[in-house]
Design a protein around this motif. Structure first.
Motif, PDB file in Angstrom:
ATOM      1  N   LYS B 111       1.388  -0.974   0.169  1.00 52.79           N
ATOM      2  CA  LYS B 111      -0.170  -0.113   0.221  1.00 52.79           C
ATOM      3  C   LYS B 111       1.398   1.472   0.170  1.00 52.79           C
ATOM      4  O   LYS B 111       0.841   2.543  -0.568  1.00 52.79           O
ATOM      5  N   TYR B 112       2.082   1.470   0.464  1.00 49.38           N
ATOM      6  CA  TYR B 112       2.519   2.560   0.689  1.00 49.38           C
ATOM      7  C   TYR B 112       4.201   2.691   0.161  1.00 49.38           C
ATOM      8  O   TYR B 112       5.248   2.526   0.616  1.00 49.38           O
ATOM      9  N   ALA B 113       3.833   1.283  -0.756  1.00 48.18           N
ATOM     10  CA  ALA B 113       5.344   1.291  -1.252  1.00 48.18           C
ATOM     11  C   ALA B 113       5.614   2.723  -1.577  1.00 48.18           C
ATOM     12  O   ALA B 113       5.872   3.478  -2.312  1.00 48.18           O
ATOM     13  N   GLY B 114       7.702   2.935  -1.474  1.00 46.29           N
ATOM     14  CA  GLY B 114       8.560   3.922  -1.563  1.00 46.29           C
ATOM     15  C   GLY B 114       7.929   5.008  -0.372  1.00 46.29           C
ATOM     16  O   GLY B 114       8.025   6.200  -0.872  1.00 46.29           O
ATOM     17  N   GLU B 115       7.064   4.630   0.547  1.00 43.90           N
ATOM     18  CA  GLU B 115       6.635   5.907   1.546  1.00 43.90           C
ATOM     19  C   GLU B 115       7.406   5.629   2.967  1.00 43.90           C
ATOM     20  O   GLU B 115       7.646   6.312   3.457  1.00 43.90           O
ATOM     21  N   THR B 147      12.314  -5.748   1.818  1.00 40.50           N
ATOM     22  CA  THR B 147      11.271  -4.619   2.847  1.00 40.50           C
ATOM     23  C   THR B 147      12.197  -3.443   2.461  1.00 40.50           C
ATOM     24  O   THR B 147      11.255  -2.107   2.020  1.00 40.50           O
ATOM     25  N   ALA B 148      13.652  -3.574   2.007  1.00 43.80           N
ATOM     26  CA  ALA B 148      14.502  -2.522   1.965  1.00 43.80           C
ATOM     27  C   ALA B 148      14.435  -2.025   0.271  1.00 43.80           C
ATOM     28  O   ALA B 148      14.129  -0.333   0.315  1.00 43.80           O
ATOM     29  N   LYS B 149      13.836  -3.038  -0.570  1.00 38.10           N
ATOM     30  CA  LYS B 149      13.357  -1.792  -1.807  1.00 38.10           C
ATOM     31  C   LYS B 149      12.496  -1.582  -1.744  1.00 38.10           C
ATOM     32  O   LYS B 149      13.044  -0.618  -3.050  1.00 38.10           O
ATOM     33  N   ASP B 150      11.887  -1.272  -1.249  1.00 35.02           N
ATOM     34  CA  ASP B 150      10.842   0.456  -1.335  1.00 35.02           C
ATOM     35  C   ASP B 150      10.342   1.138  -0.523  1.00 35.02           C
ATOM     36  O   ASP B 150       9.388   1.927   0.209  1.00 35.02           O
TER      37      ASP B 150
END
Lengths: 240, 370
Positions: B111-115, B147-150
């Motif tokens: 839901k919050y990828a990159g955030e 988890t680190a990816k996004d």
């Protein structure tokens, strides 16, 4: 009576120019001061105290002396490196590196004389003998190491430009603790070097009989005329 | 993409007053080292910016970082950060368990990828495919990479995640590895065993307010908290400069509170904010309590023992050998060698002098002939 020209006596040679001698003694004083203050910083002596902390500052003065001396040591070292390219052939950079077979041979000759205490065959080079030169070359690396680690440790309490140049070594070595540890270990190199160096100067003064000790004060060394004539004939002392 | 409510909205919902909100903003600003004139921007940020969701992973660690975090000096900061910071996944603090917990993590990540902000506590074992630390059947490294990816930002909590800490102490049996060596994104290292609670909240606050990671030093630590050594701001520093040191734990000088440098205090080689923020609501810190700093926020502190001596044991020469002992031995050996050499030289002296006399005589004779 024989005239001076005919006597195969000694001729004096101006080996150590003034900048070399100045470098040597400034360096000697700096190393003694740095080792002494450095050792005190590592394990401060217990001074009897009847005063309040604000009334004395001896440890601060010891550290200040160490830092000031370090700057002098460093720039003196830089001047010597410059003089290795500008000075006479006895001061030149290539005197510190065994670049020829003759120098390698001389290294073994010096080892034979110094360690096995055998009689010196022939004559050693009038400047640094090849082994001494090599050892001094190695000390330059220790000078460099101590300068880098010292300034790196200093950089955290200084905002000036020069120490900041060396701050990179701290993460490389894994933190101030490790840098400090190795900086301290190499202090002992200077102690051991000084003992052996001073002794060997006296020893070679005696074995060579060419005024080794006084040469670092006045700059003159002495060589037998017949040896010099022979060397000039072979163009020996230039090209080795 | 679904937006989280702003911090102010979340606080309002929970019944905090506007006054309490402003109070919190001032605390947060002070913690992050923002001057008084900047409080307005903090208020604005907390009013308008939506709260970033947070994922808090635990690997090889003792949870002391979490314990420290929930003991922030200013309860309102900890409360609010924990209540309203959207802590979506944290093994220690979350209510969910098992598959439910895993689902929380997965939901946040999609839901919050990159955030989302990724907080990692603990080191990652890399030996034998990371079998020494697994969660839900997956290795720590596997979870970390996913988890680190996004993640928008990655914070390594504590010495374990920043430099390996005790798990990586020699001989490092599981090849415990700090986070910054495993991910190719910038990682904020917040070392310490544990890190100071106020430093932790300060770092989080910085990210919340400014929306970017704080300025880092060469070891990836926020400069605002790790820029100075414990020694530089220590209240016992005047004793150091005056050369007044504790010599034994039970001496008069220890009672008078002199400098602990000679007792092995690591303050001079440790970068942390202990002597400024102190611990447990500003009550004290190790040196104030009469014990030297052990340098828990420095690389390799565990192997740099013993803690009560200033120099580490010298490798290969036994536990009690410091560089000084080895150096003294080498120095004495050099002096003894020199002395022995001088003696043998003097024994041979007569022969040498005789030869030299011959040399001179020969020279004289030659000169005479000419």
């Amino acid at each position: 009576m024989a005239t001076a020209a005919e006597t195969p006596g000694y001729r004096r040679i101006y080996v150590w120019e003034f900048p070399v001698r100045l470098y040597h003694w400034v360096n000697a004083i700096c190393v003694v001061l740095l080792a002494a203050t450095g050792f005190l910083i590592g394990s401060p002596i217990a001074i009897v105290h009847s005063t309040e902390a604000y009334q004395q500052y001896w440890f601060g003065i010891v550290r200040f002396t160490h830092f000031v001396t370090a700057f002098i040591f460093f720039f003196n070292f830089l001047v010597r490196i410059y003089w290795g390219f500008a000075g006479n052939r006895y001061a030149r950079w290539d005197r510190f590196i065994p670049t020829s077979g003759a120098k390698v041979k001389e290294i073994f000759e010096v080892l034979r004389v110094d360690i096995l205490q055998m009689k010196l065959k022939g004559r050693l080079w009038i400047g640094h003998n090849a082994l001494a030169g090599l050892i001094y070359f190695l000390t330059f690396f220790v000078f460099l190491f101590q300068s880098i680690t010292g300034f790196a440790l200093y950089s955290s309490m200084s905002s000036s430009f020069l120490p900041g140049l060396f701050a990179w070594i701290v993460p490389v070595m894994g933190g101030d603790f490790a840098v400090r540890q190795w900086h301290h270990v190499f202090m002992w190199f200077f102690v051991v070097f000084a003992i052996i160096h001073v002794y060997l100067v006296f020893y070679h003064d005696y074995v060579e009989g060419r005024g080794t000790t006084s040469s670092m004060v006045g700059g003159w060394k002495f060589e037998r005329r017949d040896v010099l004539d022979e060397r000039v004939g072979h163009n020996d002392h230039r090209d080795r | 993409m679904e937006k989280m409510p702003s911090l102010w909205q979340a606080m309002e919902q929970k019944g905090y007053s506007r006054r309490e909100f402003l109070q919190f903003c001032s605390f947060a600003a002070a913690l992050a080292g923002i001057e008084a004139s900047g409080i307005g921007s903090v208020v604005e940020a907390f009013e308008t910016k939506h709260r970033p969701p947070v994922v808090w992973l635990h690997f090889q660690e003792c949870t002391c970082c979490s314990e420290s975090f929930i003991r922030s000096s200013h309860p309102i900061v900890a409360d609010v950060l924990l209540d309203t910071l959207s802590l979506d996944y944290s093994e220690t603090l979350q209510a969910a368990a098992g598959h439910q917990a895993e689902k929380c993590l997965r939901d946040t990540m999609t839901k919050y990828a990159g955030e989302y902000i990724l907080l990692v506590e603990g080191s990652v074992p890399m030996l034998d495919d990371g079998i020494y630390c697994t969660i839900g059947g997956r290795s720590a490294n596997d979870i970390l990479q996913e988890t680190a990816k996004d993640a928008a930002a990655i914070i390594a909590w504590g010495s374990c995640a920043s430099n390996g800490c005790i798990q990586s102490a020699d001989p490092n049996p599981t090849n415990a590895t700090p986070i910054h060596k495993l991910v190719d994104k910038p990682v904020i290292n917040v070392p310490g065993c544990p890190p100071i609670a106020d430093v932790m909240t300060g770092v989080v606050t910085h990210i919340l307010v400014f929306g970017r990671i704080p300025e880092l030093d060469s070891q990836g630590r926020p400069k605002e908290f790790y820029g100075r050594r414990v020694h530089d701001t220590c209240y016992r520093r005047p004793y150091y400069d005056a050369g007044m040191f504790v010599e034994a734990w039970d001496d008069e000088k220890a009672r008078k509170g002199f400098c602990l440098y000679k007792m092995g205090c690591r303050g001079p080689v440790t970068y942390n904010a202990c002597s400024v923020t102190r611990w447990n609501e500003g009550t004290s810190y190790p040196i104030q309590s009469g014990h030297g700093c052990i340098g828990c926020s420095e690389n390799n502190f565990w192997d740099n023992g013993p803690f009560y001596r200033h120099l580490a044991s010298f490798p290969g020469f036994g536990i009690e050998s410091t560089a000084d002992r080895v150096g003294t031995a080498v120095g004495i050996a050099a002096a003894a060698g020199v002395a022995a050499h001088a003696i043998t030289t003097n024994i041979r002296k007569r022969k040498l002098i005789d030869e030299t006399m011959d040399e001179s005589a020969e020279a004289k004779r030659k000169g005479g002939d000419a």
